[in-house]
Scaffold this active site. Structure first.
Site, PDB file in Angstrom:
ATOM      1  N   CYS A  25     110.103  14.223  98.767  1.00 53.24           N
ATOM      2  CA  CYS A  25     111.156  14.755  99.638  1.00 53.24           C
ATOM      3  C   CYS A  25     112.222  15.531  98.877  1.00 53.24           C
ATOM      4  O   CYS A  25     113.180  16.022  99.488  1.00 53.24           O
ATOM      5  CB  CYS A  25     111.790  13.632 100.450  1.00 53.24           C
ATOM      6  SG  CYS A  25     112.849  12.571  99.446  1.00 53.24           S
TER       7      CYS A  25
ATOM      8  N   CYS B  15     113.729   7.080  94.391  1.00 54.71           N
ATOM      9  CA  CYS B  15     114.101   8.216  95.228  1.00 54.71           C
ATOM     10  C   CYS B  15     115.262   7.760  96.105  1.00 54.71           C
ATOM     11  O   CYS B  15     115.234   6.661  96.658  1.00 54.71           O
ATOM     12  CB  CYS B  15     112.899   8.612  96.088  1.00 54.71           C
ATOM     13  SG  CYS B  15     113.353   9.533  97.566  1.00 54.71           S
TER      14      CYS B  15
ATOM     15  N   CYS C  94     112.668  10.129 103.377  1.00 54.20           N
ATOM     16  CA  CYS C  94     111.548  10.467 102.493  1.00 54.20           C
ATOM     17  C   CYS C  94     110.224  10.081 103.154  1.00 54.20           C
ATOM     18  O   CYS C  94     110.010   8.916 103.504  1.00 54.20           O
ATOM     19  CB  CYS C  94     111.698   9.735 101.161  1.00 54.20           C
ATOM     20  SG  CYS C  94     110.271   9.889 100.074  1.00 54.20           S
TER      21      CYS C  94
ATOM     22  N   ASP D 249      86.671 -15.116  72.575  1.00 50.02           N
ATOM     23  CA  ASP D 249      87.102 -13.932  71.850  1.00 50.02           C
ATOM     24  C   ASP D 249      88.403 -14.235  71.117  1.00 50.02           C
ATOM     25  O   ASP D 249      89.493 -13.997  71.628  1.00 50.02           O
ATOM     26  CB  ASP D 249      87.292 -12.778  72.852  1.00 50.02           C
ATOM     27  CG  ASP D 249      87.203 -11.434  72.164  1.00 50.02           C
ATOM     28  OD1 ASP D 249      86.944 -11.406  70.940  1.00 50.02           O
ATOM     29  OD2 ASP D 249      87.390 -10.415  72.844  1.00 50.02           O
TER      30      ASP D 249
ATOM     31  N   GLU E 275      76.651 -21.346  75.133  1.00 51.65           N
ATOM     32  CA  GLU E 275      78.112 -21.487  75.183  1.00 51.65           C
ATOM     33  C   GLU E 275      78.805 -20.141  75.280  1.00 51.65           C
ATOM     34  O   GLU E 275      78.319 -19.143  74.752  1.00 51.65           O
ATOM     35  CB  GLU E 275      78.644 -22.311  74.003  1.00 51.65           C
ATOM     36  CG  GLU E 275      78.051 -21.974  72.655  1.00 51.65           C
ATOM     37  CD  GLU E 275      78.353 -23.036  71.593  1.00 51.65           C
ATOM     38  OE1 GLU E 275      77.930 -24.187  71.776  1.00 51.65           O
ATOM     39  OE2 GLU E 275      79.002 -22.702  70.594  1.00 51.65           O
TER      40      GLU E 275
ATOM     41  N   TYR F  88      83.078 -25.440  67.697  1.00 50.90           N
ATOM     42  CA  TYR F  88      81.698 -25.088  68.028  1.00 50.90           C
ATOM     43  C   TYR F  88      80.660 -25.397  66.950  1.00 50.90           C
ATOM     44  O   TYR F  88      79.478 -25.168  67.166  1.00 50.90           O
ATOM     45  CB  TYR F  88      81.567 -23.636  68.495  1.00 50.90           C
ATOM     46  CG  TYR F  88      82.045 -22.577  67.533  1.00 50.90           C
ATOM     47  CD1 TYR F  88      81.395 -22.349  66.332  1.00 50.90           C
ATOM     48  CD2 TYR F  88      83.124 -21.779  67.873  1.00 50.90           C
ATOM     49  CE1 TYR F  88      81.826 -21.369  65.471  1.00 50.90           C
ATOM     50  CE2 TYR F  88      83.561 -20.782  67.022  1.00 50.90           C
ATOM     51  CZ  TYR F  88      82.913 -20.583  65.818  1.00 50.90           C
ATOM     52  OH  TYR F  88      83.344 -19.609  64.982  1.00 50.90           O
TER      53      TYR F  88
ATOM     54  N   LYS G 140      81.083 -17.163  74.403  1.00 57.76           N
ATOM     55  CA  LYS G 140      81.570 -16.691  73.102  1.00 57.76           C
ATOM     56  C   LYS G 140      83.041 -16.358  73.259  1.00 57.76           C
ATOM     57  O   LYS G 140      83.411 -15.340  73.846  1.00 57.76           O
ATOM     58  CB  LYS G 140      80.769 -15.463  72.659  1.00 57.76           C
ATOM     59  CG  LYS G 140      81.091 -15.026  71.255  1.00 57.76           C
ATOM     60  CD  LYS G 140      80.066 -14.016  70.754  1.00 57.76           C
ATOM     61  CE  LYS G 140      80.360 -13.604  69.327  1.00 57.76           C
ATOM     62  NZ  LYS G 140      81.627 -12.871  69.197  1.00 57.76           N
TER      63      LYS G 140
ATOM     64  N   CYS H 152     112.591  13.585  93.774  1.00 57.52           N
ATOM     65  CA  CYS H 152     111.451  12.910  94.372  1.00 57.52           C
ATOM     66  C   CYS H 152     110.330  13.916  94.624  1.00 57.52           C
ATOM     67  O   CYS H 152     110.567  14.960  95.240  1.00 57.52           O
ATOM     68  CB  CYS H 152     111.882  12.253  95.685  1.00 57.52           C
ATOM     69  SG  CYS H 152     110.485  11.614  96.636  1.00 57.52           S
TER      70      CYS H 152
ATOM     71  N   LYS I 237      76.003 -10.030  74.059  1.00 55.11           N
ATOM     72  CA  LYS I 237      77.326  -9.494  74.393  1.00 55.11           C
ATOM     73  C   LYS I 237      77.449  -9.102  75.865  1.00 55.11           C
ATOM     74  O   LYS I 237      76.482  -8.676  76.481  1.00 55.11           O
ATOM     75  CB  LYS I 237      77.610  -8.254  73.527  1.00 55.11           C
ATOM     76  CG  LYS I 237      77.802  -8.557  72.050  1.00 55.11           C
ATOM     77  CD  LYS I 237      79.019  -9.433  71.842  1.00 55.11           C
ATOM     78  CE  LYS I 237      79.621  -9.304  70.451  1.00 55.11           C
ATOM     79  NZ  LYS I 237      80.275  -8.079  70.155  1.00 55.11           N
TER      80      LYS I 237
END
Ligand code: D41
Length: 680
Positions: free
Chosen positions: A420, A435, A441, A126, A122, A234, A124, A417, A323
């Site tokens: 530019c 900008c 630019c 978290d 199954e 579980y 695991k 910027c 794991k």
């Protein structure tokens, strides 16, 4: 005492049963049985009844899931049957050791035993391990695992979790049942929670597990109720029943029958080699799950064998967890660069000491915007926690202040910027700074051209990002219109460009001239005008002139166009530079068929929402979407009560199931194509 008639009592019990049934279908089985509106209506009826006859209200009423009185503190709970922990395996060979130890202890011999050992595998989950106690089918107590011997009473909080039955359903309800399981927060709920915290400039949770733990630790259960937590069962602790299952998977099936959610990937396999296969298969699916898992748990499936194996210290000999690679790692922030996007948005990007996390090496992470930098309180040189879960981009989840070096540098958001040198402005109420250079630019020119050439826009095959950058830097092009003046000679002169590719590219540029109004509108890169909005504009206005001529008021009459989008559209076409580029493109030969307004008026699928799911074999999914949108339909990504029609191809899964449970008509691909033909 109020007098309650039998009729009222009957109605009350009936409503409770109905709502509990809907809850079970929706939250445990993921198969909604009624539209939300019907659920809400019944819930209101139940609330009204309880309001009118307060004596009716019982602990297992679905109205009680909203949370109630706040507590001052949690009381301690001693677990009658200790909640054991899990041993870890970090490699296949440690898994084989586990199998060997079991066989030795059972005096197992392949000669005598006809089949190898069966294991339940199954995911695991978290989250947070909990214990739920049921007496005669009623939930009476929920507790955290704590140290395995003593946990905390969180009954009021677990009652708010919709996948936890308040009352067991089905047959042979045990006199006493203690269910163990994991409470977790699926990723969409976690992302939404963090997005909200981020907007409010509040602290975010590092991961869904911390968020789940934090949500359960609330003294005010109304807060817990607001978090979309789930629980999967579980195992069992205390258990007094007439019939006891003989295997773990049978036990899970029994729990499922009593109304608990059971993880759908649980599988019984024979032999430890099959356990390793299961691990590989789940590792590949991990990113596609909507919840975090940090490994696989293997359990000897036969409960009699479990009994014989017993446990050492605090862990059973018959179970082990293997794991997965971590989804969180620590690394260092080396530098922050500021990137300029298509609309001038300036995005801080973190350059990191490369680190292996969630299966890939990460060396960059977005910092989103200036507010995010402030919220994280991050400095250059800091040690940070990087998190990469699912297919999403890596995030900086947290700064570890204890590790801040003395020479840590503050991050200064630029006032000009970086490309530019135009000034940077931030509009009131917006998180992003931009900008102001516009198409002066270089960075914005590059992004605009890349977007223009992309597949869903003008679809210029062979005009990749790198090439666009080269050409803009070399001064070969200044705007999208210049693309159509490029010669083979000019292109062949560029770095890494052979004559054949230059020929192919000019041909592709030429071919792109034949387009549709929707694609052309999309390719212009008007802010907030994505594919769907561009299609809507094309459908509603029919010609480019009509879109250019539309004022905000006119645009707002169109479905799905709000004031912000309308303003971006008006602003775009009020800019003479943009109009000049459009003229140049048309002069170069870019063209499309205008959409017949009369045909538009009779868009046969207007107002409908379609969902495409599963594979398509004859038509591509993109083509199917184009066709539907051209017929006036909206194409959505998920099925809801508002869905008009679903097209399901091979491999369709939960969306198809949901459509069926909501009685939404479903077509297969052949049926869909047949349907399109009837409209021609
Ligand atoms: O999904 C899980 N996190 C999970 C945890 C699971 N699927 N099975 C588990 N089984 C056990 C035993 C074998 C001891 C009944 C567990 C855990 N324990 C567990 N969770 C936290 C500590 C132990």
């Amino acid at each position: 005492m109020q007098n309650i008639s039998d009729d009222v009592l009957r109605e009350y019990e009936h409503l409770k049963d109905e709502l509990n049934q809907h809850n079970h279908r929706y939250y445990v089985l993921d198969e909604p049985s009624v539209p939300d509106s019907e659920y809400d209506r019944q819930m209101r009826q139940l609330q009204d009844l309880e309001q009118q006859y307060p004596a009716l209200r019982s602990d297992d009423s679905p109205t009680q899931r909203v949370g109630g009185q706040a507590l001052d503190a949690f009381t301690q709970v001693r677990h009658t049957v200790p909640m054991l922990s899990l041993e870890n395996a970090f490699s296949d060979s440690e898994l084989q050791d586990f199998d060997r130890r079991i066989k030795e202890r059972l005096n197992y011999s392949a000669l005598i035993n006809p089949t190898d050992i069966e294991f339940a595998c199954e995911p695991k989950l978290d989250g947070v391990a909990v214990s739920l106690l049921y007496k005669n089918g009623q939930l009476v107590r929920g507790a955290t695992r704590g140290d395995g011997s003593v946990g905390e009473d969180i009954t009021a909080n677990v009652r708010t979790i919709k996948s936890i039955p308040l009352k067991l359903r089905g047959e042979s309800i045990p006199a006493l049942l203690e269910v163990r399981g994991e409470i977790y927060l699926p990723r969409p709920g976690f992302d939404a929670l963090n997005a909200k915290a981020m907007q409010g400039g509040e602290k975010t949770f590092v991961n869904p597990r911390n968020a789940a733990a934090g949500s359960l630790r609330q003294l005010d259960s109304k807060i817990t109720a607001s978090r979309p937590l789930e629980m999967c069962a579980y195992s069992v602790g205390q258990f007094e029943a007439e019939v006891i299952p003989t295997s773990h998977t049978q036990m899970l099936d029994t729990l499922g029958g009593w109304g608990f959610k059971i993880n759908q990937h649980v599988q019984a396999v024979t032999g430890i080699a099959a356990c390793a296969d299961y691990y590989q298969a789940m590792a590949e699916r991990r990113d596609k799950l909507t919840y975090d898992i940090d490994g696989i748990v293997y359990k000897v499936n036969d409960l009699a064998l479990q009994q014989r194996l017993g446990f050492v210290a605090k862990a059973p000999r018959w179970a082990i967890a293997r794991k997965f690679p971590a989804q969180e790692e620590m690394t260092q922030l080396l530098e922050v660069e500021f990137q300029v996007g298509r609309t001038g948005a300036i995005t801080p990007v973190a350059r990191l000491e490369p680190v292996f996390v969630g299966g890939v090496t990460v060396s960059n992470a977005t910092l989103h915007n200036g507010d995010e930098i402030k919220r994280l309180g991050i400095c250059i040189g800091d040690t940070v926690i990087i998190r990469r879960a699912g297919d999403v981009i890596p995030q900086i989840a947290k700064v570890i202040l204890e590790k801040r070096p003395t020479n840590a540098e503050a991050i200064v958001f630029p006032e000009r910027c970086p490309v530019c040198l135009s000034s940077v402005k931030r509009t009131e109420g917006e998180a992003v700074a931009r900008c102001t250079g516009g198409l002066f630019c270089g960075a914005q020119i590059k992004q605009a051209i890349k977007h223009f050439a992309s597949r869903k826009a003008m679809d210029i095959d062979g005009l990749g990002d790198r090439l666009v950058e080269l050409m803009v830097d070399a001064g070969s092009i200044y705007s999208v219109a210049d693309l159509y003046d490029l010669t083979v000679q000019q292109l062949a002169g560029l770095e890494r460009m052979a004559e054949k590719s230059a020929n192919n590219l000019t041909a592709a540029i030429h071919a792109s001239k034949e387009t549709t109004l929707a694609k052309f509108l999309y390719s212009l890169g008007i802010r907030e005008v994505g594919e769907a909005t561009a299609q809507t504009l094309a459908n509603n206005f029919g010609t480019l002139e009509a879109v250019i001529g539309a004022d905000a008021e006119h645009l707002l009459e169109v479905d799905d166009i709000g004031p912000i989008v309308a303003k971006h559209i008006v602003d775009f076409f009020n800019n003479p530079d943009n109009l000049a580029i459009i003229d140049a493109l048309r002069d170069a030969g870019v063209r499309w068929a205008d959409i017949d307004q009369k045909a538009q008026a009779s868009q046969p699928l207007k107002g409908q929402t379609w969902v495409l799911t599963g594979g398509m074999e004859i038509m591509s999914r993109a083509e199917a979407k184009d066709r539907l949108q051209a017929l006036g339909a909206k194409v959505a990504g998920s099925v809801s009560a508002k869905t008009s029609q679903v097209v399901a191809g091979p491999g369709a899964g939960s969306k198809l199931a949901k459509a069926q449970s909501l009685d939404i008509p479903v077509l297969d691909e052949a049926g869909f194509i047949g349907f399109l033909e009837t409209l021609n």
